[in-house]
Motif scaffolding. Structure first.
Motif, PDB file in Angstrom:
ATOM      1  N   GLU A 121      -0.022   3.084  -3.166  1.00 19.69           N
ATOM      2  CA  GLU A 121      -0.926   4.368  -2.904  1.00 19.69           C
ATOM      3  C   GLU A 121       0.031   5.610  -2.459  1.00 19.69           C
ATOM      4  N   GLY A 122       1.057   5.446  -1.832  1.00 26.43           N
ATOM      5  CA  GLY A 122       1.782   6.523  -1.293  1.00 26.43           C
ATOM      6  C   GLY A 122       2.847   6.948  -2.200  1.00 26.43           C
ATOM      7  N   ARG A 170       0.593  -1.085  -0.159  1.00 24.53           N
ATOM      8  CA  ARG A 170       0.121   0.016   0.076  1.00 24.53           C
ATOM      9  C   ARG A 170       0.734   1.308   0.095  1.00 24.53           C
ATOM     10  N   PHE A 171       1.976   1.199   0.826  1.00 27.21           N
ATOM     11  CA  PHE A 171       2.837   2.288   0.680  1.00 27.21           C
ATOM     12  C   PHE A 171       3.243   2.709  -0.771  1.00 27.21           C
ATOM     13  N   VAL A 183      -1.527   7.612   3.202  1.00 31.23           N
ATOM     14  CA  VAL A 183      -1.922   6.335   2.691  1.00 31.23           C
ATOM     15  C   VAL A 183      -3.088   5.868   3.678  1.00 31.23           C
TER      16      VAL A 183
END
Length: 166
Positions: free
Chosen positions: A68-69, A64-65, A83
């Motif tokens: 999305e980030g 996810r990091f 995030v």
């Protein structure tokens, strides 16, 4: 940060950070020695399930990091964006919660009380780090977006239904 660079940095940190906290230190404390206790088999199964679930959560959080980030969990290469998707819709600190779950799972699997003490030390460090460093940095960097997220998603105990805000 480009996703390929973020993915490489996250992968390296995965082995250094979580690998040390939930791998190397527990091994140094126990040498993975399983104490033989009567009627402990259900606890071993619970411990193994906790470790497996924790590994899934940690991997999802790391991914996810990156996706999305556009960053890594390492503060010097932090994400460009807040995030809040995936597992982060349930709990603000899924990596820390998962690492603690993995250590507690190891304590049950191996029947090693020393790992309960290690989990306490890790939790004290994580909670202090979050309160004194992460939360102020995120508040400055992401402003009202983080304040809204923080009001709606608990830090340590996951909510059952995912937060739907953004």
């Amino acid at each position: 940060m480009r996703r390929s660079v973020a993915a490489l940095g996250s992968t390296l940190f995965f082995f250094v950070g979580p690998g040390t906290v939930a791998g190397l230190v527990p091994w140094l404390l126990t040498r993975w020695h399983m104490r033989d206790l009567p009627l402990w088999a259900p606890m071993r199964l619970l411990g193994a399930a906790m470790i497996a679930a924790a590994l899934v959560v940690i991997m999802q959080a790391f991914v996810r990091f990156v996706v999305e980030g556009f960053g890594t969990p390492v503060p010097v290469a932090a994400p460009d964006r807040l995030v809040v998707g995936g597992i982060y819709r349930h709990v603000r600190n899924p990596m820390y919660v998962a690492l603690l779950t993995a250590i507690l799972g190891q304590a049950l699997l191996l029947a090693q009380p020393v790992l309960l003490l290690w989990a306490l030390v890790v939790w004290l460090f994580f909670s202090t780090f979050v309160r004194l460093y992460e939360e102020p940095v995120l508040a400055r960097r992401f402003g009202e977006s983080y304040a809204t997220y923080r009001r709606n998603v608990p830090a340590w105990w996951p909510r059952l239904s995912p937060w739907r805000g953004r």
